[in-house]
Design a protein around this motif. Structure first.
Motif, short mmCIF file in Angstrom:
data_model
loop_
_atom_site.label_atom_id
_atom_site.label_comp_id
_atom_site.label_asym_id
_atom_site.label_seq_id
_atom_site.Cartn_x
_atom_site.Cartn_y
_atom_site.Cartn_z
N LEU A 274 0.84 -1.21 0.00
CA LEU A 274 0.00 0.00 0.00
C LEU A 274 0.87 1.25 0.00
O LEU A 274 0.67 2.16 -0.81
CB LEU A 274 -0.92 0.01 1.22
CG LEU A 274 -1.83 1.23 1.34
CD1 LEU A 274 -2.94 1.19 0.30
CD2 LEU A 274 -2.45 1.33 2.74
N LYS A 275 1.86 1.28 0.90
CA LYS A 275 2.75 2.45 0.97
C LYS A 275 3.44 2.68 -0.37
O LYS A 275 3.57 3.81 -0.84
CB LYS A 275 3.80 2.24 2.08
CG LYS A 275 3.31 2.52 3.48
CD LYS A 275 4.48 2.46 4.45
CE LYS A 275 4.09 3.00 5.82
NZ LYS A 275 5.23 3.00 6.75
N GLU A 276 3.88 1.60 -0.97
CA GLU A 276 4.58 1.67 -2.25
C GLU A 276 3.64 2.18 -3.34
O GLU A 276 4.01 3.06 -4.13
CB GLU A 276 5.10 0.27 -2.59
CG GLU A 276 6.03 0.24 -3.79
CD GLU A 276 6.49 -1.19 -4.08
OE1 GLU A 276 7.71 -1.39 -4.19
OE2 GLU A 276 5.63 -2.09 -4.20
N ALA A 277 2.42 1.64 -3.38
CA ALA A 277 1.45 2.04 -4.41
C ALA A 277 1.10 3.52 -4.31
O ALA A 277 0.91 4.19 -5.32
CB ALA A 277 0.19 1.18 -4.29
N LEU A 278 1.01 4.03 -3.09
CA LEU A 278 0.69 5.45 -2.90
C LEU A 278 1.75 6.33 -3.55
O LEU A 278 1.44 7.39 -4.11
CB LEU A 278 0.56 5.79 -1.42
CG LEU A 278 -0.67 5.21 -0.69
CD1 LEU A 278 -0.57 5.43 0.80
CD2 LEU A 278 -1.97 5.80 -1.24
N LEU A 279 3.00 5.91 -3.47
CA LEU A 279 4.10 6.68 -4.08
C LEU A 279 4.09 6.52 -5.60
O LEU A 279 4.21 7.49 -6.34
CB LEU A 279 5.45 6.20 -3.52
CG LEU A 279 5.75 6.55 -2.07
CD1 LEU A 279 7.00 5.83 -1.60
CD2 LEU A 279 5.92 8.06 -1.89
N ILE A 280 3.92 5.27 -6.06
CA ILE A 280 4.00 4.98 -7.50
C ILE A 280 2.85 5.63 -8.27
O ILE A 280 3.02 6.12 -9.38
CB ILE A 280 4.00 3.45 -7.72
CG1 ILE A 280 5.28 2.82 -7.15
CG2 ILE A 280 3.87 3.11 -9.21
CD1 ILE A 280 5.26 1.30 -7.10
N LEU A 281 1.65 5.65 -7.67
CA LEU A 281 0.44 6.05 -8.41
C LEU A 281 -0.04 7.46 -8.10
O LEU A 281 -1.08 7.88 -8.59
CB LEU A 281 -0.69 5.06 -8.11
CG LEU A 281 -0.41 3.59 -8.43
CD1 LEU A 281 -1.56 2.70 -7.98
CD2 LEU A 281 -0.15 3.38 -9.92
N LYS A 282 0.74 8.21 -7.29
CA LYS A 282 0.23 9.51 -6.83
C LYS A 282 -0.06 10.50 -7.95
O LYS A 282 -0.92 11.37 -7.80
CB LYS A 282 1.16 10.13 -5.78
CG LYS A 282 2.53 10.50 -6.28
CD LYS A 282 3.36 11.09 -5.15
CE LYS A 282 4.76 11.43 -5.62
NZ LYS A 282 5.61 11.91 -4.53
N ASN A 283 0.61 10.38 -9.08
CA ASN A 283 0.38 11.32 -10.19
C ASN A 283 -0.35 10.69 -11.38
O ASN A 283 -0.41 11.27 -12.45
CB ASN A 283 1.73 11.90 -10.67
CG ASN A 283 2.40 12.72 -9.58
OD1 ASN A 283 1.75 13.47 -8.87
ND2 ASN A 283 3.71 12.56 -9.43
N VAL A 284 -0.92 9.51 -11.16
CA VAL A 284 -1.63 8.83 -12.25
C VAL A 284 -3.06 9.35 -12.34
O VAL A 284 -3.81 9.32 -11.36
CB VAL A 284 -1.62 7.30 -12.05
CG1 VAL A 284 -2.46 6.60 -13.12
CG2 VAL A 284 -0.19 6.76 -12.06
N GLU A 285 -3.43 9.83 -13.54
CA GLU A 285 -4.78 10.36 -13.74
C GLU A 285 -5.80 9.22 -13.62
O GLU A 285 -5.59 8.13 -14.14
CB GLU A 285 -4.88 11.00 -15.13
CG GLU A 285 -6.08 11.90 -15.27
CD GLU A 285 -6.11 12.62 -16.62
OE1 GLU A 285 -7.21 12.95 -17.05
OE2 GLU A 285 -5.03 12.82 -17.22
#
Length: 317
Positions: A274-285
């Motif tokens: 979850l922590k990783e996904a929040l970083l990876i996807l934070k700028n994905v529309e």
């Protein structure tokens, strides 16, 4: 001594001030250097000019909120008094409407500003992360949105899943078959559904697969389409599990991922998916992220104090 008088027009002073003036007592806690008096439909404050200006501004914010929602409670007052701007607590009127009529006529709706933001975000995005501590209503609100989507025929099924990670207990030593062992993990999801769907109908939905409640491992290899899918306790996923789950998304699907990064039950040195996904996807529309906090806690008022106490210890470690 400077003085300010605020007159309540077209607003019930009794409702705005709260039972036994509880809302005024809260105001006094936030403005200890002001003398605040509520009489009739007037609110008077005495004190330093700068403080009075701030008090006037905050009361205006509260009055606007009350005029919009006809409701004031401790959570709202706290959020309004500690917010930088109205963007932190105001949402569209639509997001505050009843999400679903539950069992026994129970009206289920978003209770706090961030819960309303979660409702709005789910309307705008197909994938939303709802992050916050226990009791902030992220899972409950999510299940309500899933039930609403099913009732409105926007989706054909609801899929609720959690990683089966023990919070200090050993799954292997629990009695029973696999379903009986895993059901305790799914209990919060069952509890929410029981509030929203009559028992016979819920049993029928589960039996025919309209509602599926399963551990995350059961999602492997599936394509989840025409479904409202909720991954609960997302902080307990590994990198591989999170990637697997996110790539299950099929056509006409809504994905809601909830979690509390402060309650990770994974083995030490294992990175939370979850922590990783929040970083990876934070700028994905198309991906929404809503962060709830202790002001959204709608359990017993002590829960809020417990969260704050633990936060203090964790910050000093």
């Amino acid at each position: 001594m400077n003085e300010i008088i605020i007159e309540l027009e077209e607003i019930s002073p009794k409702e705005f001030f709260g039972p036994q003036n509880t809302n005024i007592e809260l105001l006094k806690k936030y403005f200890p250097k002001l003398k605040i008096v509520a009489r009739g439909n007037k609110l008077k404050a005495f004190g330093d000019e700068d403080l009075l200006e701030e008090f006037d501004r905050r009361i205006s914010m509260l009055l606007k909120h009350f005029a919009k929602y006809n409701k004031l409670d401790e959570n709202v007052i706290e959020r309004v008094l500690t917010s930088q701007s109205s963007d932190d607590y105001t949402t569209s009127k639509q997001s505050g409407e009843v999400i679903v009529h539950g069992v026994g006529g129970k009206l289920i709706k978003a209770q706090t500003a961030n819960q309303r933001k979660l409702v709005e975000s789910m309307r705008k995005n197909d994938m939303v992360f709802a992050i916050g501590p226990a009791g902030t209503g992220k899972t409950y609100t999510g299940v309500a949105l899933a039930v609403q989507a099913l009732k409105n025929k926007e989706v054909k099924r609801i899929i609720l899943t959690r990683p089966a990670v023990e919070a200090g207990e050993n799954l292997g030593f629990l009695p029973g078959d696999l379903k009986e062992k895993l059901d305790p993990y799914m209990q919060p999801l069952y509890d929410a559904l029981r509030d929203m769907i009559a028992p016979e109908k819920l049993a029928h939905y589960i039996e025919n697969g309209t509602i599926q409640i399963a551990p995350l491992a059961f999602m492997r290899g599936r394509t989840l389409d025409n479904a409202f899918v909720i991954l609960d306790e997302g902080q307990n996923t590994t990198h591989a599990q999170m990637k697997m789950f996110l790539t299950r998304m099929g056509k006409n699907a809504k994905f809601l991922l909830t979690g509390d990064p402060g309650q990770i039950d994974l083995p030490r040195r294992t990175i939370s998916g979850l922590k990783e996904a929040l970083l990876i996807l934070k700028n994905v529309e198309g991906v929404g992220m809503i962060f709830l906090d202790d002001k959204d806690v709608i359990r017993h008022k002590l829960v809020k104090k417990v969260i704050a106490a633990y936060k203090n210890i964790e910050n000093t470690e």
